[in-house]
Design a protein around this motif. Structure first.
Motif, PDB file in Angstrom:
ATOM      1  N   ALA A  31       0.807  -1.219   0.000  1.00  0.00           N
ATOM      2  CA  ALA A  31       0.000   0.000   0.000  1.00  0.00           C
ATOM      3  C   ALA A  31       0.843   1.274   0.000  1.00  0.00           C
ATOM      4  CB  ALA A  31      -0.949   0.002   1.202  1.00  0.00           C
ATOM      5  N   PHE A  32       1.994   1.273   0.696  1.00  0.00           N
ATOM      6  CA  PHE A  32       2.751   2.508   0.887  1.00  0.00           C
ATOM      7  C   PHE A  32       4.248   2.381   0.584  1.00  0.00           C
ATOM      8  CE2 PHE A  32      -0.951   2.733   3.725  1.00  0.00           C
ATOM      9  CZ  PHE A  32      -1.586   3.822   3.141  1.00  0.00           C
ATOM     10  N   GLY A  33       4.710   1.216   0.145  1.00  0.00           N
ATOM     11  CA  GLY A  33       6.110   1.055  -0.217  1.00  0.00           C
ATOM     12  C   GLY A  33       7.071   0.988   0.965  1.00  0.00           C
ATOM     13  N   TRP A  34       6.571   0.785   2.169  1.00  0.00           N
ATOM     14  CA  TRP A  34       7.440   0.723   3.344  1.00  0.00           C
ATOM     15  C   TRP A  34       8.305  -0.528   3.292  1.00  0.00           C
ATOM     16  CZ3 TRP A  34       3.919   1.947   8.163  1.00  0.00           C
ATOM     17  CH2 TRP A  34       3.392   3.238   8.034  1.00  0.00           C
ATOM     18  N   THR A  35       9.499  -0.423   3.837  1.00  0.00           N
ATOM     19  CA  THR A  35      10.360  -1.596   3.998  1.00  0.00           C
ATOM     20  C   THR A  35      10.343  -1.983   5.473  1.00  0.00           C
ATOM     21  OG1 THR A  35      12.332  -0.227   4.320  1.00  0.00           O
ATOM     22  CG2 THR A  35      11.847  -0.943   2.058  1.00  0.00           C
ATOM     23  N   HIS A  36      10.753  -3.191   5.753  1.00  0.00           N
ATOM     24  CA  HIS A  36      10.697  -3.671   7.132  1.00  0.00           C
ATOM     25  C   HIS A  36      11.931  -4.498   7.478  1.00  0.00           C
ATOM     26  CE1 HIS A  36       8.803  -6.704   4.571  1.00  0.00           C
ATOM     27  NE2 HIS A  36       9.393  -7.564   5.373  1.00  0.00           N
ATOM     28  N   GLN A  37      12.168  -4.599   8.773  1.00  0.00           N
ATOM     29  CA  GLN A  37      13.225  -5.455   9.312  1.00  0.00           C
ATOM     30  C   GLN A  37      12.604  -6.258  10.435  1.00  0.00           C
ATOM     31  OE1 GLN A  37      16.510  -3.307  11.035  1.00  0.00           O
ATOM     32  NE2 GLN A  37      17.511  -5.161  11.742  1.00  0.00           N
ATOM     33  N   MET A  38      12.610  -7.575  10.277  1.00  0.00           N
ATOM     34  CA  MET A  38      12.019  -8.454  11.279  1.00  0.00           C
ATOM     35  C   MET A  38      13.049  -8.752  12.369  1.00  0.00           C
ATOM     36  SD  MET A  38       9.051  -8.956  10.013  1.00  0.00           S
ATOM     37  CE  MET A  38       8.063  -9.286   8.575  1.00  0.00           C
ATOM     38  N   LEU A  39      12.724  -8.428  13.608  1.00  0.00           N
ATOM     39  CA  LEU A  39      13.587  -8.756  14.729  1.00  0.00           C
ATOM     40  C   LEU A  39      13.087 -10.049  15.363  1.00  0.00           C
ATOM     41  CD1 LEU A  39      14.025  -5.185  16.277  1.00  0.00           C
ATOM     42  CD2 LEU A  39      15.395  -6.323  14.516  1.00  0.00           C
ATOM     43  N   GLY A  40      13.960 -10.735  16.042  1.00  0.00           N
ATOM     44  CA  GLY A  40      13.636 -12.047  16.595  1.00  0.00           C
ATOM     45  C   GLY A  40      13.000 -11.998  17.970  1.00  0.00           C
ATOM     46  N   PRO A  41      12.794 -13.186  18.539  1.00  0.00           N
ATOM     47  CA  PRO A  41      12.136 -13.282  19.845  1.00  0.00           C
ATOM     48  C   PRO A  41      12.897 -12.552  20.953  1.00  0.00           C
ATOM     49  CG  PRO A  41      12.769 -15.466  19.028  1.00  0.00           C
ATOM     50  CD  PRO A  41      13.112 -14.473  17.976  1.00  0.00           C
ATOM     51  N   GLU A  42      14.226 -12.466  20.813  1.00  0.00           N
ATOM     52  CA  GLU A  42      15.006 -11.745  21.828  1.00  0.00           C
ATOM     53  C   GLU A  42      14.671 -10.254  21.847  1.00  0.00           C
ATOM     54  OE1 GLU A  42      17.234 -11.366  18.028  1.00  0.00           O
ATOM     55  OE2 GLU A  42      16.190 -13.016  18.996  1.00  0.00           O
ATOM     56  N   MET A  43      14.054  -9.774  20.768  1.00  0.00           N
ATOM     57  CA  MET A  43      13.612  -8.380  20.672  1.00  0.00           C
ATOM     58  C   MET A  43      12.082  -8.294  20.616  1.00  0.00           C
ATOM     59  SD  MET A  43      16.337  -6.561  20.825  1.00  0.00           S
ATOM     60  CE  MET A  43      15.873  -4.943  20.257  1.00  0.00           C
ATOM     61  N   ASP A  45       9.929 -10.056  18.889  1.00  0.00           N
ATOM     62  CA  ASP A  45       9.356 -10.226  17.553  1.00  0.00           C
ATOM     63  C   ASP A  45       8.882  -8.896  16.969  1.00  0.00           C
ATOM     64  OD1 ASP A  45       9.798 -13.009  17.293  1.00  0.00           O
ATOM     65  OD2 ASP A  45       8.099 -13.365  18.627  1.00  0.00           O
ATOM     66  N   TYR A  46       9.623  -7.856  17.284  1.00  0.00           N
ATOM     67  CA  TYR A  46       9.328  -6.501  16.817  1.00  0.00           C
ATOM     68  C   TYR A  46       9.607  -6.407  15.325  1.00  0.00           C
ATOM     69  CZ  TYR A  46       8.854  -1.480  17.876  1.00  0.00           C
ATOM     70  OH  TYR A  46       8.425  -0.182  17.972  1.00  0.00           O
ATOM     71  N   MET A  47       8.846  -5.570  14.635  1.00  0.00           N
ATOM     72  CA  MET A  47       9.093  -5.312  13.219  1.00  0.00           C
ATOM     73  C   MET A  47       9.371  -3.820  13.069  1.00  0.00           C
ATOM     74  SD  MET A  47       6.767  -6.015   9.780  1.00  0.00           S
ATOM     75  CE  MET A  47       5.294  -5.281  10.450  1.00  0.00           C
ATOM     76  N   LEU A  48      10.593  -3.482  12.698  1.00  0.00           N
ATOM     77  CA  LEU A  48      10.935  -2.094  12.402  1.00  0.00           C
ATOM     78  C   LEU A  48      10.470  -1.771  10.993  1.00  0.00           C
ATOM     79  CD1 LEU A  48      14.589  -1.947  13.766  1.00  0.00           C
ATOM     80  CD2 LEU A  48      12.587  -0.786  14.725  1.00  0.00           C
ATOM     81  N   VAL A  49       9.953  -0.572  10.771  1.00  0.00           N
ATOM     82  CA  VAL A  49       9.567  -0.159   9.424  1.00  0.00           C
ATOM     83  C   VAL A  49      10.276   1.140   9.071  1.00  0.00           C
ATOM     84  CG1 VAL A  49       7.319  -1.322   9.445  1.00  0.00           C
ATOM     85  CG2 VAL A  49       7.471   1.050  10.194  1.00  0.00           C
ATOM     86  N   SER A  50      10.623   1.263   7.800  1.00  0.00           N
ATOM     87  CA  SER A  50      11.163   2.502   7.262  1.00  0.00           C
ATOM     88  C   SER A  50      10.124   3.059   6.305  1.00  0.00           C
ATOM     89  CB  SER A  50      12.472   2.249   6.525  1.00  0.00           C
ATOM     90  OG  SER A  50      13.462   1.829   7.442  1.00  0.00           O
ATOM     91  N   THR A  51       9.776   4.325   6.513  1.00  0.00           N
ATOM     92  CA  THR A  51       8.702   4.928   5.734  1.00  0.00           C
ATOM     93  C   THR A  51       9.198   5.922   4.697  1.00  0.00           C
ATOM     94  OG1 THR A  51       8.342   6.740   7.293  1.00  0.00           O
ATOM     95  CG2 THR A  51       7.153   4.680   7.712  1.00  0.00           C
ATOM     96  N   ALA A  52      10.507   6.162   4.667  1.00  0.00           N
ATOM     97  CA  ALA A  52      11.088   7.085   3.687  1.00  0.00           C
ATOM     98  C   ALA A  52      12.547   6.690   3.477  1.00  0.00           C
ATOM     99  CB  ALA A  52      11.010   8.525   4.179  1.00  0.00           C
ATOM    100  N   PRO A  53      13.066   6.925   2.295  1.00  0.00           N
ATOM    101  CA  PRO A  53      14.478   6.614   2.061  1.00  0.00           C
ATOM    102  C   PRO A  53      15.373   7.560   2.859  1.00  0.00           C
ATOM    103  CG  PRO A  53      13.521   7.656   0.127  1.00  0.00           C
ATOM    104  CD  PRO A  53      12.404   7.448   1.108  1.00  0.00           C
ATOM    105  N   PRO A  54      16.596   7.138   3.173  1.00  0.00           N
ATOM    106  CA  PRO A  54      17.516   8.010   3.912  1.00  0.00           C
ATOM    107  C   PRO A  54      17.696   9.348   3.204  1.00  0.00           C
ATOM    108  CG  PRO A  54      18.437   5.804   3.691  1.00  0.00           C
ATOM    109  CD  PRO A  54      17.188   5.850   2.830  1.00  0.00           C
ATOM    110  N   GLY A  55      17.649  10.414   3.973  1.00  0.00           N
ATOM    111  CA  GLY A  55      17.868  11.741   3.429  1.00  0.00           C
ATOM    112  C   GLY A  55      16.649  12.388   2.811  1.00  0.00           C
TER     113      GLY A  55
END
Length: 146
Positions: A31-43, A45-55
């Motif tokens: 829907a919005f082109g976001w990228t994600h990074q899946m973190l594991g159970p030690e974190m 199971d958090y999912m970090l998302v990036s909503t804009a390219p760097p800069g």
């Protein structure tokens, strides 16, 4: 009574719950082109998302601070639907974004509302049941009345 000056503390992160992590990742990517990074159970199971390219600079007022998220509060109205905290996502074309939300499994709640001098705004529900919004900004200043 003493007055204490408190420094302005910026909002720099948002969080939403998910029920199905893969489904949520697919929805926001489609829907919005976001990228994600899946973190594991030690974190958690958090999912970090990036909503804009760097800069990148999102379409915000020119005087807005970089790296912060501004917002607002509105009066609760018993007869209005879906009065929840919401993340507002900037889109270039609100109607195209509405179609992407639907195609990705979300639900658009009504038609866009024009907010004078701000842009078009509409609420949607994602695949996880979260209520969020999208806006096609119109950062042009309102016309002067002479």
């Amino acid at each position: 009574m003493s007055t204490v000056t408190v420094p302005m503390c910026a909002v720099v992160h948002f969080e939403m719950p998910y029920k199905d992590r893969q489904r949520a990742a697919r929805f926001y990517a489609a829907a919005f082109g976001w990228t994600h990074q899946m973190l594991g159970p030690e974190m958690g199971d958090y999912m970090l998302v990036s909503t804009a390219p760097p800069g990148a600079r999102p379409p915000v007022p020119p005087d807005a601070a970089l790296g912060s998220i501004n917002g607002g509060l509105f009066p609760f109205k018993p007869d209005w639907p879906m009065q929840h905290p919401s993340v507002v996502i900037s889109v270039d074309d609100i109607r195209a974004a509405m179609q992407r939300v639907k195609a990705a499994g979300g639900e658009v709640m009504g038609e866009p509302m024009a907010i004078p001098g701000v842009g078009e705004y509409v609420v949607f529900r994602d695949t996880e049941g979260n209520h969020n919004s999208m806006m096609q900004p119109d950062m042009a200043p309102p016309a002067c009345k002479t």
